[in-house]
Design a protein around this motif. Structure first.
Motif, PDB file in Angstrom:
ATOM      1  N   HIS A   8       2.193  -4.107   9.223  1.00 38.98           N
ATOM      2  CA  HIS A   8       0.902  -3.582   8.772  1.00 38.98           C
ATOM      3  C   HIS A   8      -0.279  -4.346   9.347  1.00 38.98           C
ATOM      4  N   ARG A  20      -1.968   1.211   8.592  1.00 42.37           N
ATOM      5  CA  ARG A  20      -2.352   0.900   7.218  1.00 42.37           C
ATOM      6  C   ARG A  20      -3.829   0.489   7.111  1.00 42.37           C
ATOM      7  N   LEU A  69       0.425   2.034   1.630  1.00 42.69           N
ATOM      8  CA  LEU A  69      -0.211   0.752   1.333  1.00 42.69           C
ATOM      9  C   LEU A  69       0.774  -0.259   0.755  1.00 42.69           C
TER      10      LEU A  69
END
Length: 85
Positions: A8, A20, A69
């Protein structure tokens, strides 16, 4: 051949690196460095960026993609090939 998942917080900057961090795509400098955006006409990119900005501003993007997330890495199909051996 080994899977190469994208973390991420990957800093390389290629298209999938910001999976992300969608707010990065609002930056025209980041979009200019992406072959994906470079190949699309402004008539496609500009409305899409406007929708992304609106979704980020309203919180819609975060609600719609809450599952992303929580992920640390994402497999976008990249594979690492090691020659030799």
């Amino acid at each position: 051949m080994s899977p190469f998942s994208i973390p991420h917080d990957f800093t390389d900057g290629f298209q999938c690196a910001n999976w992300r961090r969608p707010e990065c795509y609002l930056d025209p400098v980041i979009r200019q460095a992406s072959s994906t955006f470079a190949q699309l006409p402004p008539s496609v990119v500009e409305p899409a960026i406007a929708r992304l900005r609106a979704d980020l501003d309203s919180g819609t993007w975060h609600r719609r993609h809450a599952d992303l997330l929580a992920q640390q890495t994402m497999d976008y199909g990249y594979r690492l090939l090691i020659a030799g051996g």
